[in-house]
Design an enzyme around this catalytic site. Structure first.
Site, PDB file in Angstrom:
ATOM      1  N   CYS A   2     -19.143  15.850 -24.667  1.00  0.00           N
ATOM      2  CA  CYS A   2     -18.716  17.037 -25.406  1.00  0.00           C
ATOM      3  C   CYS A   2     -17.452  16.724 -26.206  1.00  0.00           C
ATOM      4  O   CYS A   2     -16.791  15.714 -25.997  1.00  0.00           O
ATOM      5  CB  CYS A   2     -18.415  18.195 -24.451  1.00  0.00           C
ATOM      6  SG  CYS A   2     -19.763  18.594 -23.310  1.00  0.00           S
ATOM      7  N   ARG A  14     -15.503  24.263 -28.607  1.00  0.00           N
ATOM      8  CA  ARG A  14     -16.127  23.068 -28.054  1.00  0.00           C
ATOM      9  C   ARG A  14     -17.567  22.920 -28.528  1.00  0.00           C
ATOM     10  O   ARG A  14     -18.247  23.898 -28.873  1.00  0.00           O
ATOM     11  CB  ARG A  14     -16.077  23.126 -26.548  1.00  0.00           C
ATOM     12  CG  ARG A  14     -16.871  24.238 -25.862  1.00  0.00           C
ATOM     13  CD  ARG A  14     -18.244  23.824 -25.374  1.00  0.00           C
ATOM     14  NE  ARG A  14     -18.258  22.651 -24.556  1.00  0.00           N
ATOM     15  CZ  ARG A  14     -17.930  22.629 -23.271  1.00  0.00           C
ATOM     16  NH1 ARG A  14     -17.614  23.762 -22.639  1.00  0.00           N
ATOM     17  NH2 ARG A  14     -17.980  21.497 -22.586  1.00  0.00           N
ATOM     18  N   ASN A  77     -17.336  16.541 -19.536  1.00  0.00           N
ATOM     19  CA  ASN A  77     -17.689  15.451 -18.638  1.00  0.00           C
ATOM     20  C   ASN A  77     -16.590  14.382 -18.596  1.00  0.00           C
ATOM     21  O   ASN A  77     -16.020  14.022 -19.631  1.00  0.00           O
ATOM     22  CB  ASN A  77     -18.993  14.799 -19.073  1.00  0.00           C
ATOM     23  CG  ASN A  77     -20.212  15.535 -18.543  1.00  0.00           C
ATOM     24  OD1 ASN A  77     -20.124  16.268 -17.559  1.00  0.00           O
ATOM     25  ND2 ASN A  77     -21.347  15.346 -19.186  1.00  0.00           N
TER      26      ASN A  77
END
Length: 322
Positions: A2, A14, A77
């Site tokens: 991301c 995001r 992540n």
């Protein structure tokens, strides 16, 4: 994988890059929703929260969100570097999936987050067998500043983030130092520095960006998003800020088919922008370019029931000459 940005001291946004969707919906958690924590018991009076979540058995597993005071958080992540700890006899023990709701339900500002983090221990306890603990790090922002939180072996590290960008592993301090490899990039027209013995001029506009990474790795996306963000003008209005922030995220978005793995084809499932000043959650999805907006309304937050708004993923094309 991301990319997250903090733009114009107001907009936190995001890209969520995954192979699959998990029934996400924009979810409002009102003030009196009974939120249960594994180690802390139940909290039934707290800040209202609006963000993207997968709701499982009535519990919102937030990917990102903001509260009524303008504090926002996005989880990204952080595989291979994230380290959780065992519960401690003192302090605040939280399962990793509880960090976003805990901060947003109880905290009003980044300054308060800074002071609270040393007391927090994040455990690897999964939500369920179907939802194991994800390895994550976090970008946290309000209307004044932005920080990064990274769970490591010696606790949760806090980094100031004046860049306003976060991607994935390696750790944030690597990405911060890696910017120094791109000091030559510029949004301005370039001059001949090659030699004074030749009369050379640019053959097109944009030659100052030659060398800007174009790949989808976390380090390439970080540099690309940072260059676009830090060369963007301040937002003139809410609509201007949302559109500009989405264009910045587009510069780091993933096209389906350009990154393959055993799990499938990665793509930017959605891009979201949280207006921390106006209390609105904006998003668009891979197949739907039209921007959707959900407002945190005063009348809606005084309740004890979750409210979920189904994510719109259908094509939305305006045919002007049907």
């Amino acid at each position: 994988m991301c990319t997250a940005i903090y733009y114009s001291e107001r907009f936190l946004g995001r890209n969520l890059d995954l192979c699959h969707r998990y029934r996400e919906s924009v979810t409002l958690m009102p003030n009196e929703f009974r939120l249960k924590f594994r180690y802390l018991g139940e909290n039934s009076r707290h800040n209202a929260v609006l963000g993207m979540a997968t709701v499982v058995d009535g519990y919102p597993l937030y990917y990102d969100g903001f509260n009524q005071h303008g504090l926002g958080v996005c989880a990204l992540n952080f595989v291979g570097y994230c380290k959780y700890t065992a519960p401690k006899p003192t302090g605040i023990n939280l399962a990793s999936f509880e960090l976003i709701p805990y901060l947003l339900c109880n905290i009003k500002s980044v300054a308060e987050v800074r002071s609270l983090i040393p007391d927090i221990s994040l455990t690897s306890e999964p939500f369920s067998d179907k939802y194991p603990a994800a390895e994550l790090h976090y970008i946290v922002a309000d209307k004044r500043e932005c920080i990064v939180l990274e769970p490591r072996e010696d606790g949760i590290k806090i980094y100031d983030n004046p860049i306003g960008v976060l991607t994935n592993n390696p750790p944030f301090d690597y990405h911060r130092e890696n910017l120094r490899c791109y000091l030559n990039l510029t949004a301005d027209a370039v001059e001949n520095r090659f030699t004074d013995r030749l009369r050379l001029s640019p053959f097109s506009g944009g030659t100052g960006t030659m060398g800007l990474p174009g790949g989808s790795s976390s380090s390439s996306r970080f540099i690309r998003a940072a260059f676009n963000l830090l060369n963007s003008p301040e937002a003139k209005s809410e609509a201007d800020g949302v559109c500009q922030a989405l264009h910045i995220l587009d510069s780091a978005a993933k096209t389906k088919g350009c990154e393959r793995s055993d799990d499938g084809l990665d793509m930017t499932q959605y891009s979201s922008i949280m207006d921390l000043g106006g209390g609105v959650y904006y998003y668009k999805t891979y197949n739907r370019f039209r921007i959707s907006a959900i407002k945190m309304k005063i009348n809606d937050i005084k309740s004890d029931n979750l409210v979920s708004y189904k994510m719109r993923t259908d094509d939305d094309i305006l045919v002007e000459n049907p």
